[in-house]
Motif scaffolding. Structure first.
Motif, short mmCIF file in Angstrom:
data_model
loop_
_atom_site.label_atom_id
_atom_site.label_comp_id
_atom_site.label_asym_id
_atom_site.label_seq_id
_atom_site.Cartn_x
_atom_site.Cartn_y
_atom_site.Cartn_z
N PHE A 102 0.22 35.70 0.20
CA PHE A 102 -0.95 36.44 -0.25
C PHE A 102 -1.31 37.53 0.76
O PHE A 102 -1.66 38.65 0.38
CB PHE A 102 -2.10 35.45 -0.40
N VAL A 146 2.18 13.62 4.37
CA VAL A 146 1.66 14.28 3.17
C VAL A 146 0.70 15.40 3.55
O VAL A 146 0.74 16.50 3.00
CB VAL A 146 0.96 13.25 2.26
N PHE A 170 1.51 29.80 0.74
CA PHE A 170 0.83 30.60 -0.27
C PHE A 170 -0.06 31.65 0.39
O PHE A 170 -0.14 32.79 -0.06
CB PHE A 170 0.02 29.70 -1.22
N VAL A 189 0.99 10.31 -4.40
CA VAL A 189 1.49 11.61 -3.93
C VAL A 189 2.42 12.22 -4.97
O VAL A 189 2.34 13.41 -5.29
CB VAL A 189 2.21 11.46 -2.58
N GLU A 208 2.62 18.32 4.83
CA GLU A 208 3.27 19.01 3.72
C GLU A 208 2.28 19.92 2.99
O GLU A 208 2.57 21.08 2.72
CB GLU A 208 3.84 17.96 2.77
N HIS A 209 1.09 19.36 2.71
CA HIS A 209 0.10 20.18 2.01
C HIS A 209 -0.30 21.39 2.83
O HIS A 209 -0.46 22.49 2.30
CB HIS A 209 -1.13 19.33 1.69
N ILE A 221 2.76 8.00 6.47
CA ILE A 221 2.89 8.68 5.18
C ILE A 221 1.76 9.68 4.99
O ILE A 221 1.98 10.82 4.56
CB ILE A 221 2.90 7.65 4.03
N LEU A 222 0.54 9.25 5.33
CA LEU A 222 -0.59 10.15 5.15
C LEU A 222 -0.43 11.41 5.98
O LEU A 222 -0.71 12.52 5.53
CB LEU A 222 -1.89 9.43 5.53
N VAL A 230 8.89 20.16 0.67
CA VAL A 230 8.71 18.76 0.30
C VAL A 230 9.86 17.92 0.86
O VAL A 230 9.63 16.91 1.54
CB VAL A 230 8.63 18.62 -1.24
N ILE A 281 0.62 4.67 -2.25
CA ILE A 281 0.45 6.03 -1.74
C ILE A 281 1.56 6.94 -2.27
O ILE A 281 1.31 8.06 -2.72
CB ILE A 281 0.47 6.02 -0.20
N LEU A 282 2.78 6.43 -2.26
CA LEU A 282 3.89 7.27 -2.73
C LEU A 282 3.69 7.65 -4.20
O LEU A 282 3.93 8.80 -4.58
CB LEU A 282 5.22 6.53 -2.54
N LYS A 321 0.84 -1.20 0.00
CA LYS A 321 0.00 0.00 0.00
C LYS A 321 0.88 1.25 0.00
O LYS A 321 0.52 2.29 -0.54
CB LYS A 321 -0.89 0.01 1.24
N MET A 322 2.05 1.12 0.64
CA MET A 322 2.94 2.28 0.74
C MET A 322 3.37 2.77 -0.63
O MET A 322 3.35 3.95 -0.92
CB MET A 322 4.18 1.90 1.54
N GLU A 363 0.43 13.51 -7.85
CA GLU A 363 -0.25 14.74 -7.46
C GLU A 363 0.70 15.93 -7.51
O GLU A 363 0.38 16.98 -8.07
CB GLU A 363 -0.81 14.56 -6.03
N HIS A 364 1.91 15.74 -6.96
CA HIS A 364 2.87 16.84 -6.99
C HIS A 364 3.25 17.22 -8.41
O HIS A 364 3.36 18.40 -8.73
CB HIS A 364 4.13 16.46 -6.19
N LYS A 389 2.72 2.10 8.67
CA LYS A 389 3.52 3.04 7.87
C LYS A 389 2.61 3.94 7.04
O LYS A 389 2.93 5.09 6.74
CB LYS A 389 4.44 2.25 6.93
N MET A 390 1.45 3.39 6.66
CA MET A 390 0.53 4.16 5.84
C MET A 390 0.08 5.43 6.55
O MET A 390 0.05 6.51 5.97
CB MET A 390 -0.69 3.31 5.53
#
Lengths: 653, 653
Positions: free
Chosen positions: B610, B595, B606, A595, B598-599, B591-592, B567, A591-592, A587-588, A598-599, B587-588
Motif C-alpha cells: 500500500f 500465528v 499489505f 487458525v 504470521e498475521h 502456536i499462538l 504461511v 487452535i490449529l 488444545k493444540m 480463520e485463514h 506448545k500452545m
C-alpha cells in the motif's frame, strides 16, 4: 465608489442570487472595487464573467457588515460553466453524457427558457468553480494589501481567504425547496426510503452518497439484527449457535460491502458522477513553500520538497501517533487497575460509599478519554497541516488515517483487553453494551439536539434584529443572508462516517458475544437518519455541492474492519468453553482448527471481493458503450477528415 | 486472373515485404482476387489501402503452395496507421506522446525520408491491425465460400481463419537485424545485461517485458542465493538461523515484487506502452453465438448469453477442475503408499532388485503426472473455448487460472504433504532438491535443445529444396518465406511465466528448509535467458509485436505466492525442533506466537504494498503533466474557440 448594478447586466430583475461572499469589515475600497470588477470582467480579459450585487446599497444605514456581496450568473453563462466543470447529465435517449453547449438540445429537459435544467446546487458549484479559478494575471499583490502576494496563475479567492480579507463564501439556501425537502425527508414520522435524488439535487453528491450509505448500511444490518434477537431471548450462553451467527455475520459483512460498491456505482451513474472526469487538483489553501516551477504544470507556484514532507511524516507525525497510542493504552491499563482496586475496596467494605466508588474509575476514564480524543484531534489536524500536503485529497487522507487509528484504539482497546487478556466474556458483553449505547445517546445529543436548540435561538434573535430595522430593501433576502452567514459551517462527512465506522466495529468485531449490537445499531441509525437530516436542513449553512462517485477511503476502512473482525470472532469462538469442551484433550488441535478456519474465511473474503464485479453488468455495458463511442468518434475524425484530404491526395497521385 | 502488381503501386521496387499471408492450397480464384482487392482498396471504399504481392508469380513452376502473399505498405500509409493504432513515440523534448501525423515534426528522429522512424515490428503491428480491421460491408459471405457467412462489420481475416481459408499470417524476420540482435543477445558468453531496447524493437513489448522480468527476477534472487550459500556449507541443521533467512526471504520477496512494478513502469514509459490507450477489443476468433445486437457497439454480431457462460463455468468447468485436483491428490496418495510399500519390501529383502524397486514408484508417479498434466492442459483449453468467452483477454485469464491452480497442486502438493502431514524435513529437503533440479534440466532440454536441433535439420532441408529449383525469382526471399512458414509458432509467454512462477514457488514456499533453492534458480535462470533467447531468434516464426505495459495477471499470481509462502514458512519454523525446544512446556504458546507472527508479517506485506507507490515519482510527474496538458488544451479549446464567438455575441449584446 458604488458600482452601478446596471453596468453588469441590463436585467437586474432577472438576477438570482446564488452565492454569498462576505468580505472583512475593514476591507479597503480599492480592493472591493478591484474584486467586483474581476468577477464581472469578460472571460477573455481574465474575469469570471459573473454577476455581482452588494447585499445592501452603500446609502442605506443598516447595522452590521456592509461588505457582503451576492453573486449570480446569466443562464447562458451557467450552461457554459457546466460544460467547463464537466457536468454529466441525462440525454433524451436515457444515456448519461458530459454536457456541452453545442449538443445541449440532446439533453433531457433542456429548453432555452427552462432555467431549471441545472439544479441550484449545480449552478452554485459552477459559480464556486469559476470564482476559485479567477486567477492573477500580471498583478503581483492584492490591491490595497501589499503583504498579500500574487503571482501569475494564483487563485485570487484562495489568496483572499488565506489573508483573511475574504471571510467566507457560501451558497444560499433555497427556502422553498428546503421546506419541501425537509417535509419529505424528515417531516413525517413514517418508515420510507429517503428522497435521495432530491437530497442530491439540493446538497450535492457527497452528502447524498453519505445518506445513501447510511440508509443502505441500516437496511443491511436488519438481517443481522433479526437473527440476533432470538439469540438474546432464548439461549444467551449457547456458543455453538453463536458460531453459526458469527459465520453468517462474517460472510454477510463482506457481501454487503461488495454489494454497496455496485449500488453506489448505479447511483453514481444516475447522478452522472461516475462518468465525470477528475478535475486537475489545485494546491490546497494552506499549502506554502518557496516559489518555484511546478514540474507538472510548468507554472510558477509554491513548491515544497516531497523529501522534507516524508521526513516530517515519518520522523515526527508517526512517532507522535505511536506515542499517543501508547499513552492511550497506558491510561486504559491504569483504568483497569483502578477498577480492580475499587472492586477490592468494595469487597472489603461493602458500604454504600464503596458501591458508589465502583463507578468512579469508569467516569474518570470516560472523561479522560474524551479530553484526550479532543486534544488528539487538534494535534492531528495541526500535524497534518504542518506536513504541508500540496493537495486537499492527500491532506484529508493523512488526517483520516491518523484519526482513524487513534479512535479505533480508543474505542476498542479496552474491549480487546477484556476479551483476549482477561478472558472475561461476561464483562466483555457488558462493556460492549455500555459503550455502544452510551456513545450512541451522547452522539445524538451532541450532534443534533444541542445545535438544533442553539440554532432556534439564533434564528429568533436575527429575525428580531432585522425586523427592528424597518427599511425598504428586500427584507426576506437580507434576513436570509444575515441568518445564514451566522449558521455553523458543515465540516464535511468525516465525523458522520467515523461514527458509522466505529458502530460497525461494535457490531462486527465481537458479534458472536453480543448479537444484540446489531439491533441497537439499527435503532440508532434510524434516528441518526432523522437527526442528520434535521442537521443538514436546519442547523448548517448550505454546503457547496461536491461531485463524488463513492465513499472513497471509507470503503477501504470498512473492508479492513471486516478482516479484523474475522480474526477476533474466530479467536472468541475458539476461546468459548463450549468449543473447548469439544477438544478436552488437545488444545493444540483446537487452535490449529481455529487458525485454519480463520485463514479459509479470509481467503474466501478476498476471493469474493475478486469475483464480485464492482459495477453491475448494465453499468459496465453503458460505460463500455461510451468508451466505444468516443473511440469510434476519434476514428471517424481521422478517417473522414484526414484520409480523403491528406492521405489520398499525397498517396494516390 | 493474375492481378498485375503495378495496379497497386507505381514503385514496385520500393515494396518492402512485411507480413506473409498463407492461403489454403485449394482456395478458389475468385476468393483470392476478392481478398487482394480488399487489401489494396482505398480506405474510404472499405479497403485497407495496403500493398500486396504474390510470393511467386503464377507463370512460374515451383513446387509448393502458390497462394502465399506478401503484404507491405507505403511509408505514409504506415505513419497514418501508427496514428490509428495509437503508437506512442518520443518527442524532441524527451516526453512521450501519442503519434499523430499532423504533429509528426515534433517527434524525435522523424524525417520525411527516414523510413526507420517506425521500427519494422511497429510497421508489422500496424499492418496486422489494419488487416484485422478489414471489415465486411454489404457482403454476406466470402465469395466462393457460401458457408463462410459475413455480416456488416465482421472482420474478414478472422472469418477466413475460422473457416480454414487463411492458414496463417505472420510477420517476416529481418535477417540482418536478427543476426545483429542474436549476436549481442546470446552470441557471446559474457555476463551482461540483455539488450532490452533492441529486443523490444525487434519482438515487441510483450516479449521484451518477459525477458526484462526474467532478468530482474534473476538479479533479485542473487541476494537470496548469496545468503543461502553459507547456510548450506556451515550449519545445515541450524533452524535458529533459518528463521533469520526465512524472515529475510519473506520481506525480500514482497519488496522485489513491488519494486518490479516500478521498474516496469519506467520501462513501459520509455517504450510508450504506459501511455497507450487500450484499443476496443474485438470478439476473439473462436467466439460464436446467435446473431444479435451488441449492446455496447450497437452493431450486429454474434451474441452469447453471459448467464449461459456463467452456468458453464460454475456447473461444468469448476467441478471438472475440482475433480482433476482431487484426482491429482489421489494419485499422489497412491504414490506415497507405493513408496512406503517399496521401502518395506526393500527392508525385508535387502536384495539388489529390491533396491531398484525403490525407484519404481517415483518413476511411475513422474510419468503419470506428466501425462495427467498434458491431458489436463488440453482439457483446460477445450473447456475455456467451450465457455465461449467473447474477449481474448478474458479467455486467457480463465485459461491461466485453470492451468495455474492445477500446476500449483501438481508441483507442490507432494511437498506440502511431506512437510505438514509426514513432518519429515529431511525428506522434504530431498524431494524439493530433486523436483527443482530435474524439472529445470528437463525444461531446458524440452524447451530449447530439442527444438533447436529440429530447426537446424529443417533449415538444411528447405535450403536444399530451394536450391534445387534454380529459377530467377528473388531466391533469398523465397527461401526465407518457405523456411519461416514451416517454423514453429511462438505461442506466447504463458509457459515461460508458468515456469518462473513454479520456480518462485520452489524458492519461496520452503525457503527455510532448503536455502540452496535460490542458488539453483539463479543458475537455471542464467541459462534460461540464453536458451529462451536462442529459441526466439532461431526456432520460432517471428511473432507479431504486442504492446503491453506490465506482466498482467502474473503480478497477482506471484503476489499470491508470497502470501502463501508466509504461511508455509511460519509453520515450518514453528515445527522445527530447535524452536520447539524453546517452548518445552507449552506448545500452545508456541502456536499462538507463530500465528501472531504470521498475521503481523502478512499485515506488513499489505501495508508495504500500500505504501510503496506503483510508479516512481518522476513517472508520476510525467503522467500528471500529460494529463494536465490535455486538460489545459481542452480548456483552451473551450475558451479560445467558443467564448469569444458564441458566448460574447449572445451575451454582451
Amino acid at each position: 465608489m458604488k458600482i452601478s448594478w446596471s453596468a453588469y447586466d441590463t436585467s437586474a430583475t432577472n438576477f438570482r442570487p446564488l452565492v454569498v461572499i462576505e468580505l472583512a469589515k475593514d476591507i479597503k475600497d480599492e480592493t472591493k472595487e478591484w474584486l467586483t470588477q474581476k468577477i464581472v470582467e469578460k472571460k477573455k480579459n481574465g474575469g469570471a464573467q459573473l454577476l455581482v450585487k452588494p447585499l445592501v446599497e452603500d446609502g442605506e444605514k443598516i447595522e452590521g457588515n456592509h461588505n457582503i456581496y451576492l453573486v449570480g450568473a446569466s443562464p447562458l453563462r451557467l450552461l457554459l460553466g457546466a460544460e467547463t466543470v464537466g457536468l454529466v447529465k441525462e440525454c433524451n435517449d436515457n444515456t448519461m453524457r458530459a454536457f456541452t453547449y453545442t449538443t445541449r438540445k440532446a439533453f433531457k429537459d433542456f429548453a432555452e427558457d427552462n432555467h431549471d435544467f441545472l439544479t441550484m446546487a449545480e449552478c452554485q458549484y459552477v459559480i464556486k468553480h469559476e470564482l476559485e479559478n479567477l486567477r492573477a494575471k500580471d498583478e503581483n499583490m492584492i490591491p490595497g494589501y501589499p503583504q498579500a502576494k500574487l503571482y501569475p496563475g494564483k487563485s485570487i479567492i484562495r489568496r483572499l481567504i488565506t489573508n483573511g480579507i475574504l471571510i467566507q463564501i457560501f451558497p444560499l439556501h433555497d427556502t422553498e425547496e428546503l421546506k419541501k425537502l425537509k417535509h419529505t425527508w424528515c417531516g413525517q414520522v413514517k418508515v420510507r426510503y429517503q428522497p435521495l435524488d432530491e437530497i442530491r439535487c439540493y446538497f450535492g453528491e457527497t452528502i447524498a452518497v453519505y445518506f445513501a450509505f447510511l440508509e443502505y448500511f441500516t437496511l443491511a444490518l436488519v438481517p443481522m439484527a433479526v437473527i440476533g434477537i432470538p439469540y438474546y431471548f432464548f439461549d444467551w450462553e449457547d456458543y455453538d449457535k453463536y458460531v453459526m451467527l458469527a459465520a453468517f455475520n462474517l460472510l454477510w459483512s463482506t457481501i454487503i460491502l461488495e454489494v454497496w460498491k455496485r449500488c453506489c456505482a448505479v447511483m453514481a451513474y444516475r447522478w452522472g458522477t461516475l462518468l465525470m472526469k477528475r478535475q486537475f487538483e489545485e494546491p490546497r489553501p494552506g499549502f506554502h513553500g518557496v516559489l518555484g516551477i511546478n514540474p507538472v504544470t510548468g507554472r510558477e507556484e509554491p513548491v515544497y520538497s516531497s523529501f522534507k514532507r516524508q521526513l516530517r511524516i515519518y520522523l515526527v507525525s508517526l512517532p507522535f501517533v505511536c506515542l499517543c497510542l501508547y499513552l492511550s493504552l497506558h491510561i486504559m491499563m491504569i483504568y483497569f487497575n483502578l477498577e480492580h482496586q475499587a472492586y477490592l475496596y468494595h469487597e472489603e467494605n461493602q458500604s454504600e460509599l464503596s458501591s458508589l466508588m465502583l463507578y468512579v474509575p469508569s467516569i474518570i476514564y470516560a472523561v479522560v478519554i474524551e479530553i484526550l480524543n479532543r486534544i488528539y484531534r487538534y494535534a492531528a489536524e495541526f500535524l497534518t497541516s504542518w506536513e504541508n500536503h500540496r493537495l486537499e485529497s492527500s491532506h484529508q487522507n493523512h488526517l483520516v488515517l491518523k484519526v482513524l487509528v487513534f479512535n479505533f484504539l480508543n474505542c476498542f482497546a479496552s474491549l480487546f483487553y477484556i476479551a483476549f487478556v482477561l478472558f472475561d466474556m461476561k464483562l466483555l458483553r457488558q462493556s460492549l453494551a455500555t459503550l455502544l449505547i452510551t456513545s450512541q445517546i451522547l452522539n445524538q445529543f451532541v450532534e443534533a439536539v444541542l445545535p438544533y436548540w442553539l440554532q432556534k435561538r439564533r434564528t429568533k434573535s436575527v429575525k428580531k434584529k432585522v425586523k427592528a430595522l424597518d427599511i425598504d430593501t428586500d427584507l426576506s433576502l437580507l434576513e436570509q443572508v444575515n441568518l445564514e452567514k451566522g449558521m455553523d459551517t458543515y465540516l464535511g462527512t468525516f465525523d458522520d462516517y467515523l461514527e458509522l465506522f466505529l458502530q460497525f466495529g461494535y457490531v462486527s468485531l465481537f458479534s458472536c458475544v453480543y448479537p444484540l449490537a446489531a439491533v441497537f445499531a439499527v435503532l440508532n441509525n434510524i434516528t441518526e437518519i432523522y437527526s442528520d437530516a434535521l442537521k443538514m436542513c436546519s442547523i448548517f449553512k448550505r454546503p457547496f455541492s461536491e461531485p463524488t462517485a463513492n465513499i472513497g477511503v471509507w470503503q477501504l476502512a470498512f473492508q479492513t474492519m471486516t478482516v479484523i473482525s474475522v480474526v477476533t470472532n474466530c479467536v472468541l469462538i475458539g476461546m468459548s468453553p463450549q468449543v473447548n469442551a469439544l477438544f478436552p484433550d488437545s488444545k493444540m488441535e483446537l487452535i490449529l482448527i481455529v487458525v485454519l478456519a480463520e485463514h479459509l474465511i479470509i481467503a474466501m473474503k478476498f476471493l469474493m471481493a475478486f469475483v464480485i464485479p464492482d459495477k453491475p453488468r448494465d453499468i459496465q455495458i453503458k460505460l463500455a458503450r461510451l468508451e466505444f463511442e468516443s473511440l469510434e468518434a476519434l476514428k471517424q475524425q481521422t478517417s473522414l477528415v484526414r484520409w480523403p484530404v491528406r492521405f489520398d491526395s499525397t498517396c494516390s497521385e
